[in-house]
Write a protein that holds these residues in place. Structure first.
Motif, PDB file in Angstrom:
ATOM      1  N   ILE A  26       0.842  -1.205   0.000  1.00 26.73           N
ATOM      2  CA  ILE A  26       0.000   0.000   0.000  1.00 26.73           C
ATOM      3  C   ILE A  26       0.874   1.251   0.000  1.00 26.73           C
ATOM      4  CG2 ILE A  26      -1.581   1.367   1.424  1.00 26.73           C
ATOM      5  CD1 ILE A  26      -2.764  -1.314   2.417  1.00 26.73           C
ATOM      6  N   MET A  27       1.907   1.244   0.839  1.00 25.62           N
ATOM      7  CA  MET A  27       2.784   2.426   0.932  1.00 25.62           C
ATOM      8  C   MET A  27       3.472   2.700  -0.404  1.00 25.62           C
ATOM      9  SD  MET A  27       2.519   3.756   3.927  1.00 25.62           S
ATOM     10  CE  MET A  27       4.012   4.689   4.281  1.00 25.62           C
ATOM     11  N   ALA A  28       3.940   1.636  -1.052  1.00 25.26           N
ATOM     12  CA  ALA A  28       4.618   1.820  -2.342  1.00 25.26           C
ATOM     13  C   ALA A  28       3.651   2.403  -3.368  1.00 25.26           C
ATOM     14  CB  ALA A  28       5.176   0.484  -2.823  1.00 25.26           C
ATOM     15  N   ALA A  29       2.416   1.882  -3.392  1.00 30.78           N
ATOM     16  CA  ALA A  29       1.439   2.375  -4.372  1.00 30.78           C
ATOM     17  C   ALA A  29       1.108   3.842  -4.114  1.00 30.78           C
ATOM     18  CB  ALA A  29       0.164   1.525  -4.305  1.00 30.78           C
ATOM     19  N   PRO A  58     -12.628  14.583  13.158  1.00 32.37           N
ATOM     20  CA  PRO A  58     -13.672  13.558  13.320  1.00 32.37           C
ATOM     21  C   PRO A  58     -14.379  13.205  12.016  1.00 32.37           C
ATOM     22  CG  PRO A  58     -14.329  15.641  14.332  1.00 32.37           C
ATOM     23  CD  PRO A  58     -12.893  15.793  13.947  1.00 32.37           C
ATOM     24  N   ASP A  59     -14.356  14.111  11.032  1.00 35.89           N
ATOM     25  CA  ASP A  59     -15.080  13.823   9.794  1.00 35.89           C
ATOM     26  C   ASP A  59     -14.148  13.416   8.657  1.00 35.89           C
ATOM     27  OD1 ASP A  59     -13.898  16.254   9.624  1.00 35.89           O
ATOM     28  OD2 ASP A  59     -15.673  17.342   8.917  1.00 35.89           O
ATOM     29  N   MET A  60     -12.929  13.034   8.965  1.00 34.18           N
ATOM     30  CA  MET A  60     -12.013  12.654   7.883  1.00 34.18           C
ATOM     31  C   MET A  60     -12.524  11.394   7.183  1.00 34.18           C
ATOM     32  SD  MET A  60      -8.683  10.965   9.802  1.00 34.18           S
ATOM     33  CE  MET A  60      -7.729  10.758   8.311  1.00 34.18           C
ATOM     34  N   PRO A  61     -12.322  11.311   5.856  1.00 33.39           N
ATOM     35  CA  PRO A  61     -12.766  10.116   5.135  1.00 33.39           C
ATOM     36  C   PRO A  61     -11.968   8.880   5.579  1.00 33.39           C
ATOM     37  CG  PRO A  61     -12.236  11.918   3.621  1.00 33.39           C
ATOM     38  CD  PRO A  61     -11.746  12.319   4.983  1.00 33.39           C
ATOM     39  N   VAL A  62     -12.688   7.773   5.786  1.00 33.99           N
ATOM     40  CA  VAL A  62     -12.048   6.528   6.222  1.00 33.99           C
ATOM     41  C   VAL A  62     -12.474   5.388   5.294  1.00 33.99           C
ATOM     42  CG1 VAL A  62     -11.841   4.823   8.083  1.00 33.99           C
ATOM     43  CG2 VAL A  62     -11.945   7.275   8.642  1.00 33.99           C
ATOM     44  N   LEU A  63     -11.477   4.698   4.777  1.00 32.40           N
ATOM     45  CA  LEU A  63     -11.690   3.521   3.919  1.00 32.40           C
ATOM     46  C   LEU A  63     -11.253   2.305   4.722  1.00 32.40           C
ATOM     47  CD1 LEU A  63     -12.224   2.290   1.046  1.00 32.40           C
ATOM     48  CD2 LEU A  63      -9.840   2.771   0.525  1.00 32.40           C
ATOM     49  N   ILE A  64     -12.173   1.371   4.969  1.00 29.86           N
ATOM     50  CA  ILE A  64     -11.781   0.180   5.726  1.00 29.86           C
ATOM     51  C   ILE A  64     -11.424  -0.953   4.763  1.00 29.86           C
ATOM     52  CG2 ILE A  64     -13.013   0.724   7.864  1.00 29.86           C
ATOM     53  CD1 ILE A  64     -15.243  -1.167   6.944  1.00 29.86           C
ATOM     54  N   MET A  65     -10.499  -1.803   5.223  1.00 29.17           N
ATOM     55  CA  MET A  65     -10.055  -2.960   4.442  1.00 29.17           C
ATOM     56  C   MET A  65     -10.611  -4.201   5.126  1.00 29.17           C
ATOM     57  SD  MET A  65      -6.114  -1.830   3.741  1.00 29.17           S
ATOM     58  CE  MET A  65      -5.647  -1.179   5.349  1.00 29.17           C
ATOM     59  N   GLU A 111      -7.410   0.259  -7.807  1.00 25.83           N
ATOM     60  CA  GLU A 111      -8.764   0.412  -7.260  1.00 25.83           C
ATOM     61  C   GLU A 111      -8.709   1.174  -5.937  1.00 25.83           C
ATOM     62  OE1 GLU A 111     -10.952  -3.178  -6.405  1.00 25.83           O
ATOM     63  OE2 GLU A 111     -12.631  -2.017  -5.593  1.00 25.83           O
ATOM     64  N   MET A 112      -7.735   0.837  -5.120  1.00 23.20           N
ATOM     65  CA  MET A 112      -7.580   1.548  -3.843  1.00 23.20           C
ATOM     66  C   MET A 112      -7.385   3.051  -4.086  1.00 23.20           C
ATOM     67  SD  MET A 112      -4.378   1.310  -1.230  1.00 23.20           S
ATOM     68  CE  MET A 112      -3.299   2.212  -2.333  1.00 23.20           C
ATOM     69  N   ARG A 171      -9.406   8.682  -4.115  1.00 25.64           N
ATOM     70  CA  ARG A 171      -9.712   9.913  -4.854  1.00 25.64           C
ATOM     71  C   ARG A 171     -11.193  10.257  -4.742  1.00 25.64           C
ATOM     72  NH1 ARG A 171      -6.123   7.816  -8.711  1.00 25.64           N
ATOM     73  NH2 ARG A 171      -7.797   6.899  -9.925  1.00 25.64           N
ATOM     74  N   ALA A 172     -12.047   9.230  -4.911  1.00 24.02           N
ATOM     75  CA  ALA A 172     -13.488   9.478  -4.863  1.00 24.02           C
ATOM     76  C   ALA A 172     -13.899   9.983  -3.483  1.00 24.02           C
ATOM     77  CB  ALA A 172     -14.250   8.195  -5.210  1.00 24.02           C
ATOM     78  N   MET A 173     -13.310   9.384  -2.436  1.00 28.51           N
ATOM     79  CA  MET A 173     -13.669   9.790  -1.070  1.00 28.51           C
ATOM     80  C   MET A 173     -13.239  11.209  -0.766  1.00 28.51           C
ATOM     81  SD  MET A 173     -12.664   6.260   0.801  1.00 28.51           S
ATOM     82  CE  MET A 173     -12.333   7.098   2.306  1.00 28.51           C
ATOM     83  N   THR A 174     -12.022  11.576  -1.153  1.00 33.95           N
ATOM     84  CA  THR A 174     -11.555  12.930  -0.842  1.00 33.95           C
ATOM     85  C   THR A 174     -12.309  13.955  -1.680  1.00 33.95           C
ATOM     86  OG1 THR A 174      -9.701  12.573  -2.348  1.00 33.95           O
ATOM     87  CG2 THR A 174      -9.269  12.281  -0.017  1.00 33.95           C
ATOM     88  N   ARG A 175     -12.706  13.555  -2.871  1.00 32.02           N
ATOM     89  CA  ARG A 175     -13.499  14.449  -3.724  1.00 32.02           C
ATOM     90  C   ARG A 175     -14.843  14.729  -3.058  1.00 32.02           C
ATOM     91  NH1 ARG A 175     -13.180  11.184  -8.412  1.00 32.02           N
ATOM     92  NH2 ARG A 175     -15.288  10.437  -8.140  1.00 32.02           N
TER      93      ARG A 175
END
Ligand code: CA
Length: 232
Positions: free
Chosen positions: A16-19, A82-89, A118-119, A124-128
């Motif tokens: 993930i870090m490399a990507a 508190p409202d930061m976008p969060v993507l769970i795996m 995809e990640m 991008r979609a979440m931050t948008r």
């Protein structure tokens, strides 16, 4: 964007870090809930990528705690948002995890093993969405910015930007017309371990002005930089 990655599997975390870095993002990896919570409170991140099964507990505990947190002052450069976008795996068979995650305040989920592209697209979609902009491309005066391709056109002509220049432009565009302090911009562009020259932000701004025009990025002396809501 600055991404907080919470993942205890070294292989997945490293991938993930490399990507993220290849895509020009600043990223920090933590392997426990407690380290991630500390990082959330001393730095400012745009988005979090959160594993659920962690050595010191369930990632949903961190998510719940974050969502209940009072918002830091608007001018604060650090502090858990508190409202930061969060993507769970989640695991492929983890339907109940996904439901619990979304109900706990996750914005989206991604099923392991996942494709790095995809990640990146989900981030991008979440931050948008978090910035209140649903259209992927940004049109601003003579500029057309494609965040997915990391391409900028000025009057239809491609402009070559360095990875940090692009990240700086996106940060100011997403936040416009709010002023971003130098400290906030540094935190958006650089992870904890990244080498950072004290005048890095000034240098990037200088290059962006040269490539994209003087009127785009405005200076508020002693405070920071901003891009006006509408082009001049
Ligand atoms: Ca895990």
């Amino acid at each position: 964007m600055r991404v907080l990655v919470v993942e205890d599997d070294p292989g997945i975390g490293g991938g993930i870090m490399a990507a993220l870095r290849n895509a020009g993002h600043a990223a920090d990896l933590f392997t426990t809930l407690s380290a991630a919570w500390t990082a959330l409170n001393v730095e400012s991140f745009d988005v979090m990528l959160l594993d659920l099964g962690l050595p010191d507990g369930d990632g949903l505990e961190l998510l719940t705690r974050l969502r209940r947190q009072p918002a830091p002052a608007p001018e604060a450069t650090t502090g858990a948002q508190p409202d930061m976008p969060v993507l769970i795996m989640t695991a492929r068979d983890g339907v109940s995890d996904r439901i619990a995650g979304l109900d706990s305040g996750a914005d989206d989920y991604i099923v392991k093993p996942f494709d790095a592209d995809e990640m990146l697209a989900r981030l991008r979609a979440m931050t948008r969405r978090a910035a209140g902009r649903s259209r992927p491309e940004i049109e601003y005066g003579a500029l057309r910015i494609d965040p997915a391709a990391r391409q900028v056109l000025r009057d239809g002509q491609p402009v070559a930007l360095g990875a940090k220049e692009f990240a700086l432009l996106m940060a100011l565009m997403q936040e416009r017309p709010r002023v971003m302090s130098k400290a906030r911009l540094e935190s958006a562009l650089y992870g904890f371990g990244d080498a950072l020259e004290s005048n890095a932000i000034e240098v990037h701004v200088h290059h962006l002005r040269r490539k994209l025009g003087d009127g785009l990025i405005r200076t508020v002396r002693g405070v920071g930089y901003f891009i006006p809501e509408e082009p001049a």
